[in-house]
Every structure is written in C-alpha cells, then in structure tokens.
Design an enzyme around this catalytic site. Structure first.
Site, mmCIF file in Angstrom:
data_model
loop_
_atom_site.group_PDB
_atom_site.id
_atom_site.type_symbol
_atom_site.label_atom_id
_atom_site.label_comp_id
_atom_site.label_asym_id
_atom_site.label_seq_id
_atom_site.Cartn_x
_atom_site.Cartn_y
_atom_site.Cartn_z
ATOM 1 N N GLY A 186 -90.772 -54.817 14.136
ATOM 2 C CA GLY A 186 -91.274 -55.327 12.875
ATOM 3 C C GLY A 186 -91.841 -56.733 13.000
ATOM 4 N N SER A 187 -92.620 -57.123 11.998
ATOM 5 C CA SER A 187 -93.122 -58.495 11.933
ATOM 6 C C SER A 187 -92.001 -59.410 11.438
ATOM 7 C CB SER A 187 -94.316 -58.568 10.983
ATOM 8 O OG SER A 187 -95.374 -57.786 11.469
ATOM 9 N N GLY A 188 -92.294 -60.711 11.440
ATOM 10 C CA GLY A 188 -91.305 -61.683 10.987
ATOM 11 C C GLY A 188 -90.552 -62.333 12.124
ATOM 12 N N HIS A 189 -90.816 -61.878 13.371
ATOM 13 C CA HIS A 189 -90.139 -62.454 14.531
ATOM 14 C C HIS A 189 -91.084 -63.299 15.381
ATOM 15 C CE1 HIS A 189 -86.961 -59.721 13.475
ATOM 16 N NE2 HIS A 189 -87.726 -58.668 13.667
ATOM 17 N N ASP A 192 -86.788 -48.133 14.666
ATOM 18 C CA ASP A 192 -87.474 -48.221 15.962
ATOM 19 C C ASP A 192 -87.082 -47.056 16.854
ATOM 20 O OD1 ASP A 192 -88.844 -51.018 15.920
ATOM 21 O OD2 ASP A 192 -86.826 -51.407 15.192
ATOM 22 N N HIS A 250 -83.015 -59.876 11.015
ATOM 23 C CA HIS A 250 -83.694 -59.290 9.864
ATOM 24 C C HIS A 250 -83.167 -59.903 8.584
ATOM 25 C CE1 HIS A 250 -84.738 -55.461 12.345
ATOM 26 N NE2 HIS A 250 -85.508 -56.499 12.630
#
Length: 684
Positions: free
Chosen positions: A406-409, A462, A571
């Site tokens: 996911g994005s945000g990392h 995932d 997360h």
C-alpha cells in the site's frame, strides 16, 4: 521497607513474644512496628517488653543489616536553594545537598548513601562507569543498587595499591559492579610504578591496553575529591609514600584520582605524574557525566578547585560545605522563590493539515510526481498506472524482482526500484494492498525469462492479491517464487512468527534480493537468500504521536500528551502497550533490549542497522537515538556494518521511529555491499 510515615496508637501490650510471622526475629519485628505501623520507640518498647534504648539499638541494627532501606526522593535535595545556587553558579547538570547535621553516622557514609541513590537512578543500561577509590566511594558502592540494568561495565579509574585499607580501587570497583549487576573491569597494574619507562612498557601490554581502552570509553565517572590534610585519602592510600608533597606539590590544594590540582583547578605536575597509571585529568574532563561526591569543611578548597577546573558535572555534598564554597565565590543567600505554576499539558492532536488536493487523488498524484522526480530510473508500465518498472528492466536471463504494497510508506515501495534493487513495483491505495492486476503487470514487466521473485509484507490483502497474481503469471509461463517478510517483533510472539507483520525490515530484504538477482543467480537461489535475510531481520517501532488519515485529517488513534506507544504498526495501528514518554536513551534501550531478547547474537556478530523515521520524526532525533543504539550494541560486542538512517519506511506522518537489525553472515554482507541505484538507496 518504606520511610516512616503515619503514627498510630499503641496496641495493648501483648505477651511480649514476637508474632508468629516474625519468628524470633526481634529486629524485623521492631522495624515493622516502627516503619510500617508508625509506633513510637516507647510504644514499641512496651509492646515488646524491652527498654527504649533496646528498641533504638534494634532499629539501628536493622539499618546496618539492610533489613530497612529508606530512600528519599533526590528531587527534594535538588530543590534546596543551596543546590540550585551551586547548579547556577558552576553550570552543573545536577546537585544534591544533604543536611550537614545528622545522627551518629559519619558524613562520609551519609554522602555515600545519597550518591548511591542518585547513581542508581541515573545509570542506564549499556553504560561504562569509571570509579575512583576512597572512603566515600566505598560507602556509595556498598549502598547502590539497580537490578534492572543491562550491559553495564564498571572500570577502575586508576591502578591498584598495596596499602592496607578497605577502600582500595579494586574494592570500590568490585563492590559497585556487584551491586549494579555490572561487569567489573580492573586495571591490571599498580597505580604508581617505579619509572615512566615502566609505565610506558606496561601500557603496551595487550591486557592493560584493552582495559585502558575501556576506561577511555567511560560514559560516567564517579569520584571523590581529596584534600591534602595528613588524614586525607590521598595520604592513607599510600600513593605518595615515596615523595614529599611539600617539596613537589606545594601549589596543590586537592587531588582527583591521584592527580593534583591547584586552587584554580589546573594540573600540578610532580615526579609521579609520568609514573601514574589511570585516568588523567584531561581524560576525566572528556567523560560526559562526572559525578563528584565529597563534603566536609576540610575539603572546601579542594572541591572548589575541582569545580573551577571543570571536572564536575554533578555534585553530592552537604549544606555547610556547599554554603562555604558559595561564600568563597561571593554568593549571598537570597529569599526562596515560591513554587512555580505547573505547566499545562499540550492538547491532544485532533486534526492535521496536509498538502493535498482531493484526498482520493493523492496516490495517483504522488506516483506522477515520483515518476517525474526519478524519470532517469522509473517508468510506468504501459496502460497500468499503478505498476512501475525500473527503466532498465527487464534484463534477459535475469530473475525479475517485484515488490509492492500500500501507499503511505514512502519512499517504500517505489523508492526501492532501480539498478541492483527491484525491477518493478505494484502500488496500492493508502495502507491497502495493490490489486492483482498491477501485480501481474509488474511481474510481466520484470520477467527476463528466468522467473520472477515476489517480496511483500505479511498482510492478508497482500497475501491474497500476490498469490492470485502469481497464479496468473504461472498460467502465462512465468515461474514465480514468493518471500513474505515478518520482521515486526511486537505484532506476535516469536513462536508465532508467521503471524507477524512485515515492516521496515523489507528494506534490507529488498536489497539482498536485488543484489542476488543482479548477480544473475537462479530463481531458487535468489528466493533462498531473500528468505534468509527476512528471517534475520527484527524490527520494533514506537510512536509519540499517531499519523493522520489523508481522507479525514484525523489521527488514527488517540494518544495523551504524556504518553507514547510501544510496538506500533505501519498502517497507523496503535502499539501493543503504552507508557509515559521516555527520553531518547530510555527509548533506545527499550527497543534494543526487546530486539536482543529475540535473537541470541554471539560476540563479534555483525549487523545492518536501520533507524527509520515513521514520518514526522526529524533526522536530529534519529541521530540521537542512533548514538545510544550504537553504544548498546557495542556493549554486546555487536558491530554495525551498515547504518541506514532517515525516512525509509514510513507510516504517513506518524511521529515515531522503528529500529531494524539484520544479522549478517559473509554472504549477506557481500550482497548488502553490492552497488545499487534507486530513488531511496544509492550505493556505489
């Protein structure tokens, strides 16, 4: 047993026999009645059927035999006007001033008791403490205790003496180490030798050289300050038996660790200076924390000289001595200030401002910006904007490496695409797994005909989507192997490692796998190396503030102004436990202790270290943490081959840090050193 507090009425006289719970232990019975039940000595005498002097003797004996231990909050001593004046005038970090008048206990013992309380609280895991010798040092070493410390070393500040005294350098260091649960490191040499040449020869001996090297690494030194009176420690210790102080050291007013100082604190050289083995004055001044413990009117001039010379950062002394020192400096007593108003706690963060257009466009706009920023390295896969490949991929005959999540990392995951790293990445929405289609597109884009390796963190979305994409790729004739990372030690116990989350350890696993693929190794070999790297990664994260959702701008969890989370996820998940905010060193200790509890690293082990910001923790704080982490690892004889420090695997704007250790072996070390060129990690 705590300090004596409340007072109660005496109970009716009993049959004068100790209660069953005390057996025949009259000391314990008397101590209990006095300190826990609050009876007066006269009331206890009536209860026990003995005289009042006998009760007084019982209580004194109970203290001597450690049946009773009384601790007074050092903050109370710091709050005294004299202590504050000493701190202000001499720029001390800390100062404790105890009453000069007391019971029959000598001032040396009472200073030692106060210093023991302070040292027990100040000492941190992983520290190296240097200690001198003397009556006060032995009194302190006898009383100090802290059973919660780890990896502490206590080292003699000077060599040894043959003088028949109880407070020798060996005795003080040994006792201090025993009571702190520390490792004691002696100096295997006399304090004074016959000639400078002898000293130089001894210092070249490997054993002594190694011990002196440890001494030079001291984080803290505890020392007494000796006057030069005939009954002083420096005389009774036998250090100056062979020379005349009057002839050679007439300018000296005191001594620290066997070294003479003048009234201004300057070094006073004499015939013993080049014959002394131990910490010299210049080295003492370089120790970060320097606690002097000394008191008594005969020492005023010597303590003042030590303060003027800058040898002291913290002082434990008595009130009369402190006042005399200050008077020598022209200090005048001033009225005490009233209590300061307590500061109000900062409000909890309830909403966060962000640079966004429409939140739903954030991921796509970020990818577009990243492709422009790194257009020499990255290119979008045609028709699949959430699949990005390295500009040079695929390479014929090379195993393709596909990562994703996911994005945000950011900079995870697209920051690790490039030469010697991943060939392609699939990007999901914020904290959401990428769908199978971009994973499949990335797999096809990375395929050079030798198969493709998938690596991703252990999250259900995932797992499901990468598995589906792998099946679809296999159907197209592309062999796929999968490595799932599980390095977050807070997310599940060790015996359930397969349930752990995969977090910042991904960075090291991507690097190892990327290097293996770049060396044109087989698919199975690349997968095996990546699996080994993943098994050797351990990560622990803590947070001071939660991250905030880009949709709502609100924090992902609530955290009070004085609290911190231990074991947070990436997360936005809260930690597994919560505690009060700790200092940087305490936080580093907490993390490294937890990681080292998981893996039994032998002495001499090499590791790769990642000190990772979770989004809003700046570089300066990471450096501070790194300083402590390295010190703790060094104490375990663990060397750090590579250190990564910065934003490598974030959780949006969480204020926090994660620390990852990867245990190296020769093969992993070689792969880690291979060159790479990606937006987040470039190595020549």
């Amino acid at each position: 047993m705590g300090a004596r507090g409340r007072t109660r009425d005496a109970a009716a006289p009993s049959d004068k026999r100790p209660p069953t719970r005390f057996g025949e232990d009259t000391l314990l019975w008397a101590a209990w009645l006095y300190y826990e039940e609050g009876l007066t000595q006269a009331e206890i005498a009536t209860r026990m059927g003995v005289s009042r002097p006998s009760v007084n003797a019982y209580l004194a004996d109970a203290r001597t035999r450690d049946i009773v231990s009384i601790e007074i909050d050092p903050a109370r001593f710091r709050a005294l006007t004299l202590a504050q004046a000493m701190q202000d005038h001499f720029g001390l970090n800390d100062c404790l001033v105890i009453p000069s008048e007391g019971n029959d206990s000598p001032l040396i013992d009472r200073l030692g008791a106060a210093a023991a309380q302070l040292l027990g609280r100040l000492t941190k895991s992983g520290e190296t403490i240097s200690v001198t010798w003397g009556r006060t040092m032995l009194a302190m070493a006898t009383r100090v205790s802290n059973g919660a410390l780890r990896d502490v070393r206590v080292v003699q500040a000077t060599g040894s003496t043959t003088a028949k005294i109880p407070w020798t350098p060996e005795a003080c260091a040994t006792r201090l180490a025993e009571n702190l649960g520390a490792r004691c490191i002696p100096l295997s040499a006399p304090a004074i030798v016959s000639a400078p040449q002898v000293r130089d020869m001894l210092l070249r001996e490997p054993v002594l050289a190694e011990q002196m090297a440890v001494l030079a690494q001291a984080d803290r030194i505890v020392f007494g300050v000796s006057s030069l009176r005939p009954e002083s420690t420096i005389h009774t210790s036998g250090f100056f038996d062979a020379v005349s102080i009057r002839d050679h050291y007439h300018a000296a007013v005191g001594s620290i660790a066997g070294r003479m100082i003048s009234a201004t604190g300057a070094r006073v050289d004499g015939p013993l200076e080049e014959r002394t083995i131990g910490m010299d004055l210049d080295t003492i001044r370089k120790v970060p924390e320097r606690l002097a413990v000394a008191g008594g009117m005969d020492k005023v001039q010597a303590i003042l000289a030590a303060l003027r010379g800058g040898y002291v950062t913290a002082l434990v002394t008595d009130a009369d001595t402190a006042r005399a020192i200050l008077n020598s400096e022209g200090y005048e007593d001033r009225p005490m200030r009233g209590p300061e108003r307590p500061t109000e706690a900062l409000p909890e963060r309830t909403r966060v401002k962000k640079f966004l257009n429409r939140p739903r466009d954030a991921v796509d706009e970020a990818i577009a910006g990243a492709l422009l920023a790194h257009e020499d390295r990255l290119v979008a896969v045609d028709g699949v904007p959430r699949a990005i490949r390295a500009r040079q991929a695929p390479r014929p005959g090379k195993v393709g490496l596909v990562i994703g999540g996911g994005s945000g990392h950011e900079p995870g995951f697209l920051g690790y695409v490039g030469q010697g790293m991943a060939d392609a990445v699939a990007v999901g929405n914020v904290f959401a797994a990428p769908p199978p289609d971009p994973i499949l597109a990335a797999t096809i884009a990375a395929d050079g005909g030798a198969g493709v390796l998938h690596i991703f963190g252990n999250f259900s979305g995932d797992l499901m989507n990468f598995e589906m994409a792998a099946e679809m790729a296999e159907a197209k004739g592309i062999p796929v192997r999968t490595v799932v990372t599980t390095d977050d030690i807070a997310s599940a116990p060790l015996d359930a490692r397969s349930a752990r989350r995969g977090v910042a350890g991904n960075v090291f696993v991507f690097k190892i796998a990327g290097a293996a693929c770049n060396r044109m190794l087989s698919l199975d070999r690349c997968a095996d190396l990546a699996s080994r790297a993943a098994e050797r990664c351990m990560t622990m994260g803590v947070a001071l503030e939660p991250g905030a959702s880009i949709d709502t701008g609100r924090p992902s969890f609530s955290l009070g102004p004085d609290a911190m989370e231990i074991g947070v996820g990436v997360h936005g998940e809260p930690g597994v436990t919560r505690t009060e905010v700790k200092s940087a060193d305490e936080t580093a200790d907490l993390i490294v202790d937890r990681i080292l509890d998981e893996i039994d690293l032998a002495n001499g082990t090499e590791v790769a270290l990642l000190v990772n910001s979770l989004g809003s923790t700046p570089q300066m704080e990471l450096y501070i943490l790194n300083r402590r982490l390295r010190r703790r690892l060094h104490a375990h004889d663990i060397s750090v081959h590579v250190t990564l420090l910065g934003h490598y695997y974030t959780s949006l704007d969480m204020v926090g840090v994660s620390v990852t250790l990867m245990q190296l072996d020769p093969e992993l070390k070689e792969l880690l050193d291979d060159p790479c060129d990606s937006p987040a990690w470039t190595q020549i």
